[in-house]
Motif scaffolding. Sequence first.
Motif, PDB file in Angstrom:
ATOM      1  N   LEU A 250       0.751  -1.297   0.147  1.00 34.18           N
ATOM      2  CA  LEU A 250       0.108  -0.407  -0.017  1.00 34.18           C
ATOM      3  C   LEU A 250       0.698   1.277   0.307  1.00 34.18           C
ATOM      4  O   LEU A 250       1.982   1.315   0.895  1.00 34.18           O
ATOM      5  CB  LEU A 250      -0.699  -0.448   0.789  1.00 34.18           C
ATOM      6  N   PRO A 251      -0.170   1.781  -0.491  1.00 30.37           N
ATOM      7  CA  PRO A 251       1.081   3.716  -0.381  1.00 30.37           C
ATOM      8  C   PRO A 251       0.241   4.410   1.162  1.00 30.37           C
ATOM      9  O   PRO A 251      -0.485   3.681   1.981  1.00 30.37           O
ATOM     10  CB  PRO A 251       0.298   4.314  -1.883  1.00 30.37           C
ATOM     11  N   GLY A 415      -9.520   9.276 -16.358  1.00 28.84           N
ATOM     12  CA  GLY A 415      -9.419  10.276 -14.562  1.00 28.84           C
ATOM     13  C   GLY A 415      -8.176  10.396 -14.167  1.00 28.84           C
ATOM     14  O   GLY A 415      -7.102  11.328 -14.117  1.00 28.84           O
ATOM     15  N   GLY A 416      -7.775   9.431 -13.589  1.00 32.28           N
ATOM     16  CA  GLY A 416      -6.017   9.167 -13.068  1.00 32.28           C
ATOM     17  C   GLY A 416      -4.942   9.667 -13.761  1.00 32.28           C
ATOM     18  O   GLY A 416      -4.356  11.052 -13.645  1.00 32.28           O
ATOM     19  N   ASN A 417      -4.999   9.744 -15.402  1.00 27.93           N
ATOM     20  CA  ASN A 417      -3.966   9.609 -15.828  1.00 27.93           C
ATOM     21  C   ASN A 417      -3.982  11.613 -16.314  1.00 27.93           C
ATOM     22  O   ASN A 417      -2.822  11.800 -16.398  1.00 27.93           O
ATOM     23  CB  ASN A 417      -3.864   8.911 -17.199  1.00 27.93           C
ATOM     24  N   GLY A 446      -2.716   3.075  -6.957  1.00 26.58           N
ATOM     25  CA  GLY A 446      -1.504   4.071  -7.955  1.00 26.58           C
ATOM     26  C   GLY A 446      -1.313   4.768  -8.133  1.00 26.58           C
ATOM     27  O   GLY A 446      -0.097   5.722  -7.852  1.00 26.58           O
ATOM     28  N   ALA A 447      -1.941   5.425  -9.329  1.00 22.71           N
ATOM     29  CA  ALA A 447      -1.524   7.322  -9.303  1.00 22.71           C
ATOM     30  C   ALA A 447      -1.669   8.351  -8.074  1.00 22.71           C
ATOM     31  O   ALA A 447      -0.896   8.733  -8.085  1.00 22.71           O
ATOM     32  CB  ALA A 447      -3.131   7.326 -10.244  1.00 22.71           C
ATOM     33  N   TRP A 452       1.472  11.028  -4.578  1.00 21.23           N
ATOM     34  CA  TRP A 452       2.221  11.683  -3.098  1.00 21.23           C
ATOM     35  C   TRP A 452       3.701  11.508  -3.325  1.00 21.23           C
ATOM     36  O   TRP A 452       4.404  12.879  -2.652  1.00 21.23           O
ATOM     37  CB  TRP A 452       1.289  10.603  -2.152  1.00 21.23           C
ATOM     38  N   ASP A 453       3.826  10.865  -3.722  1.00 14.18           N
ATOM     39  CA  ASP A 453       5.982  11.176  -3.818  1.00 14.18           C
ATOM     40  C   ASP A 453       6.414  11.589  -4.764  1.00 14.18           C
ATOM     41  O   ASP A 453       7.045  12.810  -3.797  1.00 14.18           O
ATOM     42  CB  ASP A 453       6.228   9.032  -5.034  1.00 14.18           C
TER      43      ASP A 453
END
Lengths: 517, 361
Positions: A250-251, A415-417, A446-447, A452-453
């Motif tokens: 998990l992130p 949307g995420g991309n 994932g996105a 966040w990173d």
Amino acid sequence: MTEHSHLGNQLAVELHGITKRFPGVIANHDIELLVRPGTIHAIVGENGAGKSTLMKTLYGMHQPDEGTITVNGNLVQFKTPTDAIAAGIGMVHQHFMLADNLTITENIILGDEPVDGRGRIKFKEARERIETLMKSLGATFDPNTNVSELGVGQRQRVEILKVLYRGAKILILDEPTAVLVPQEVDELFTTLKRLVADGATVIFISHKLDEVLAYCDEITVIRQGTTVAHTTPSQVNRRSLAELMVGSDLPDPSGRETKIGTDVRLQVTGLNLAGEIVGAKLALEDINVAVHSGEIVGIAGVEGNGQFELCESILGLRTILSGSISVCGQELSHAETRERINMGLSYIPFDRHREGLLLDAPLWENTFLGREENSSLTNGPFISRSKIESDCRSIIDRFGVLTPSEQVPAFALSGGNQQKLVVGREMASDPKVLLAAHPTRGVDVGAQAAIWDELRHARDNGLGVLLISADLEELIGLSDRILVMFDGRVTAHLDPATATPEMLGTYMTGEEQGVAQ
Amino acid sequence: MKSQRLQRMAVTSASSLLAVFVALCICAVILLITGKDPIEAYKTLFGAAGDTKVLQGALNRATPLMISAAAVAIGFKMNLFNIGVEGQMRVSLLATAVAGAAIRLPAPLHVLFCLIVAMATGALWAAFAGWLKVKRGVNEVISTIMLNFVALSLVAWAFDSFFRVESTTGSLLVKTKELPTSAWFPDIVDRRLNGMFFIAVLVLVLFYVLVWKTKFGFQLRASGANPGASRVTGVNPKRMIMISMLLSGALAGLVGMRALLGDVHAYQNNLAEQQGFNGIAVALLGRNHPLGIFISALLFGYLGEASGRLQLIDIPKEITTIMTGIIVLAVVIINEAVKRWDDRRIQHKAALALEAVAVPA
């Protein structure tokens, strides 16, 4: 209304081998779903896992390519939602479909009005039926109230009443808590528990694991279009459920190694902004915010309490009444927006479609948007297409935007991309201050982790971030300090180390104000 | 990945061609209903293409259409619908005719002077509509239509009251004082094709470079495509509205110059009539792209020129006007349908391409 036959072990809903293909994508495959009557059954999965597609199949909004649907033991085929409603299935949509200028009663009977022989609506009868339903829900409002006067939680209850009024025994709720603060979530589940006790069945779609674990009886997990697990809250914990959902580690929004800098990147002092209407109360009142280099300052608040206006004021899109705004020590209160952007101000807008993207334009034009003054992308007054394209490719690579090339139009991306592209563009010019409004709204896990990173990485390199988010865990995890906005004012300063989502909720609804340590 | 762009262009052109074809079919039905033979009509209409004189005439007629379509298209790129090209053109026609006749200059300078006066007055008239929109939020569709009426009446009145001179040749047409020959725009082919054709082509080339190749053009297209998104990047929408209205009006001023400087050499009441309105149709068929506008203007110019031939076989030439109208309707409908289909196609292709990448990983 409460009579219902006990059907023993018969299932309320039974889906076997459901597969739904859209050209080029398989949205659902081999779905197995067993819902026992009288339970709250959660369907969890991350964004894009196929939850909504599945529910549309069950509600008759489209037909599955393979597989069977059984409702209360009868094999059914729904051609339209009307068939599903006739079989006792009702759907409460994520976006409310209510007419603001009508009363609760009018909204509920709309499209299904009881009429007498002369075509007149029998309001009295309708109202009585609604009052009985309301009693069973534990709702206490007056059915003659205009919907415009209701809060979000109450509107949702009206949506549920609408479905019940049409005789639904199986309710599908599509991410009902996305718009609610924690206290309202509690109330919603109290309502749902009552319904279930009366014999209804609730299918609850969510990706918020805490509420699923706290309130639901059974859980089905969907990942990449198929059901991967069927379990109960007692058999899993938050982490294991999340891992089932994501299929990997998990992130986590938290974590920092560097120190907050001492120089102030963004300083807002005594900011006042007039309301939309002349004579109305101030839209922003005496706002004071400072963001240092390497610091993320979170802004919590129910949408519409001044966050949008604050961003627009900082960007110079609105003329402020009084107060000052400076970026890197440079006073910019009356500067043009372009000047502020050139000073190193960057903005991830609230709504990527409305303010972030040119949907019909290719990606390379989208990553160029707002960066026309960047001399590495232009030749004098001319744009340099090859430079812009290679810049776009590097943004695509760095932020992991999934796309066949930089030439496809932005609408072709998920949307995420799209969001990753917007975030990438805003970070590409190495800004000094980033206003990030809902940077991970509507994107998959994932996105979210990737974004966040990047935020953390930029922060460690000295970026000052003003983070506005409705995702309270994101706020608590990423922020170094949290301010709560309510009614155009900053009403609380919280320490994320000690803050909890429930606590934030209390402040966000304006029940409490002040400093919590 | 250049192929993607070419594909999009091919789809766009195909949909425009389809629209023209559909219009031809509908007109054939109309001809049949009125008892004429459509095959013979089309044979005559398109058979004229072998005639050099007709082709020269077509280019000549296409000249003002290209400019007025560019004037409309530059507005469209910014989501502004300038219906006022006709009125802006009319104002600049009279102003140029009067100013041009009032001074003496050597030939090339005199022509240049006239063109500048035309652009300035056209821009000035368009600026009213821009100002109304920026300051008062008046929809430009309404204001430009209304200003058309104002322009037409105002020009007719000013012409009649101050600038008309009695004809010396006994012709019934009243005109303004004739321009000196130094202000005449030379013909390429005598009395058939005027040199303003090159100016029109130059306008289209500059339009292309400005809108597609410069920073300013990018901002213009961005504010047209998504005003919200370009606003947050600091593009001032009011400024963009004003600039594009001024540019559109300046081009509108040039529309009538072929007729004024290249043909009649004086203002008269029906000079260059309708050429401002016809530009809207050309811009629509040409999809606001210079190349499309060039081809569409040639088509419309050709239809106008060749329609005379129809009368010889007892078919009213108005059929080409009907055809023009139906082409515009067909374009609007078919373009929208094709765009939806193409958008879906692109989306699916993108999804497929990603699946192909994802599967081996």
